[in-house]
Design a protein around this motif. Structure first.
Motif, PDB file in Angstrom:
ATOM      1  N   UNK A 151      48.863  55.762  38.739  1.00  4.92           N
ATOM      2  CA  UNK A 151      48.125  54.442  38.336  1.00  4.92           C
ATOM      3  C   UNK A 151      46.695  54.543  39.102  1.00  4.92           C
ATOM      4  N   UNK A 152      45.687  54.139  38.294  1.00  6.82           N
ATOM      5  CA  UNK A 152      44.482  54.085  38.836  1.00  6.82           C
ATOM      6  C   UNK A 152      43.818  52.634  38.471  1.00  6.82           C
ATOM      7  N   UNK A 153      43.190  52.042  39.522  1.00  2.57           N
ATOM      8  CA  UNK A 153      42.491  50.946  39.373  1.00  2.57           C
ATOM      9  C   UNK A 153      41.212  50.514  40.233  1.00  2.57           C
ATOM     10  N   UNK A 154      40.295  49.905  39.902  1.00  2.79           N
ATOM     11  CA  UNK A 154      39.298  49.904  40.644  1.00  2.79           C
ATOM     12  C   UNK A 154      38.681  48.971  40.396  1.00  2.79           C
ATOM     13  N   UNK A 165      27.115  40.604  39.413  1.00  2.15           N
ATOM     14  CA  UNK A 165      28.057  41.557  38.387  1.00  2.15           C
ATOM     15  C   UNK A 165      29.198  42.085  39.149  1.00  2.15           C
ATOM     16  N   UNK A 166      30.422  42.062  38.220  1.00  2.58           N
ATOM     17  CA  UNK A 166      31.579  42.586  38.754  1.00  2.58           C
ATOM     18  C   UNK A 166      32.110  43.476  37.442  1.00  2.58           C
ATOM     19  N   UNK A 167      32.746  44.324  37.913  1.00  2.41           N
ATOM     20  CA  UNK A 167      33.495  45.118  36.805  1.00  2.41           C
ATOM     21  C   UNK A 167      34.870  45.844  37.421  1.00  2.41           C
ATOM     22  N   UNK A 168      35.804  46.111  36.513  1.00  2.42           N
ATOM     23  CA  UNK A 168      37.000  46.691  37.043  1.00  2.42           C
ATOM     24  C   UNK A 168      37.712  47.577  36.116  1.00  2.42           C
ATOM     25  N   UNK A 169      38.625  48.161  36.280  1.00  2.00           N
ATOM     26  CA  UNK A 169      39.534  48.984  35.105  1.00  2.00           C
ATOM     27  C   UNK A 169      40.783  49.118  35.918  1.00  2.00           C
ATOM     28  N   UNK A 170      41.763  49.346  34.780  1.00  2.00           N
ATOM     29  CA  UNK A 170      43.155  49.972  35.275  1.00  2.00           C
ATOM     30  C   UNK A 170      43.488  50.793  34.330  1.00  2.00           C
ATOM     31  N   UNK A 199      42.996  48.308  30.810  1.00  2.00           N
ATOM     32  CA  UNK A 199      42.023  47.268  30.394  1.00  2.00           C
ATOM     33  C   UNK A 199      40.572  47.719  31.206  1.00  2.00           C
ATOM     34  N   UNK A 200      39.656  46.878  30.832  1.00  2.09           N
ATOM     35  CA  UNK A 200      38.451  47.194  31.373  1.00  2.09           C
ATOM     36  C   UNK A 200      37.870  45.571  31.477  1.00  2.09           C
ATOM     37  N   UNK A 213      42.608  50.082  25.849  1.00  2.26           N
ATOM     38  CA  UNK A 213      41.150  50.420  25.265  1.00  2.26           C
ATOM     39  C   UNK A 213      41.304  51.822  24.832  1.00  2.26           C
ATOM     40  N   UNK A 214      42.033  52.648  25.357  1.00  2.00           N
ATOM     41  CA  UNK A 214      42.197  54.029  24.675  1.00  2.00           C
ATOM     42  C   UNK A 214      43.265  54.791  25.453  1.00  2.00           C
ATOM     43  N   UNK A 215      44.103  55.750  24.506  1.00  6.39           N
ATOM     44  CA  UNK A 215      45.095  56.621  25.009  1.00  6.39           C
ATOM     45  C   UNK A 215      44.667  57.989  24.629  1.00  6.39           C
TER      46      UNK A 215
END
Length: 194
Positions: free
Chosen positions: A55-58, A65-70, A133-134, A158-160
């Motif tokens: 698992x990766x998230x940030x 601004x804020x941004x994140x992904x999982x 997600x983003x 988002x993608x696979x």
């Protein structure tokens, strides 16, 4: 389950291929060398259980601004592509003559006239990397006394990235049979902080 093997391994026949790498219909390896291909030649071939789950998230912030992904990854899992096995032969059209059925495009590779349900050809590497997600947000700031506004957007599914030829490699139990695809959703949000 059998002692010494991974849980829930697929129990299939070893497919025989011609010199061009095309599977030969109805021809399987005689693994026990008794001169007959039957149930005694079935073997355990791969498991739907992954070797690794990652698992990766940030989360990032820059000024307003804020941004994140999982993201998630599953490595070493396999899926029996029953959709391809069931709809990858000419028999599919004859068997379902009373309704319209899509023939799998895999038929163009195999040319199977009858279904080959026990072939290891249909057990596919289903390792994957998914961007779940983003998110992106912006803090507008104070829009009136005591009220702060934040706006944002999120994309899910988002993608696979995978080598699996089916709709989705993330299949419960490792048996892909009429699995409904997960939708990609985009949502916008407005947050008012009082």
């Amino acid at each position: 389950m059998t002692e010494g093997y991974a849980p829930y391994m697929f129990y299939v026949n070893k497919q025989v291929y011609d010199s061009n790498g095309k599977p030969i219909e109805g021809m399987y390896a005689d693994l026990n060398k008794d001169g007959v291909v039957n149930d005694k030649d079935l073997y355990r071939y791969h498991s739907p259980m992954p070797d690794f789950i990652l698992g990766f998230n940030s989360q990032f912030s820059y000024k307003k601004w804020t941004a994140g992904f999982s993201m998630r990854a599953s490595i070493g899992n396999y899926v029996y592509n029953n959709m391809k096995a069931n709809q990858g032969s000419m028999e599919t059209l004859q068997y379902n003559s009373y309704e319209l059925i899509n023939l799998s495009s895999d038929y163009l590779k195999t040319g199977f006239t009858t279904r080959q349900f026990y072939s290891d050809y249909f057990v596919e590497n289903a390792s994957y990397l998914k961007m779940d997600n983003i998110t992106l947000g912006y803090n507008v700031g104070k829009i009136m006394k005591g009220v702060n506004l934040r706006v944002g957007a999120m994309v899910q599914n988002v993608f696979t990235i995978t080598k699996y030829s089916g709709v989705d490699p993330e299949v419960p139990s490792g048996f892909d049979s009429q699995f409904y695809p997960r939708p990609r959703t985009i949502s916008m949000n407005l947050n008012l902080d009082f």
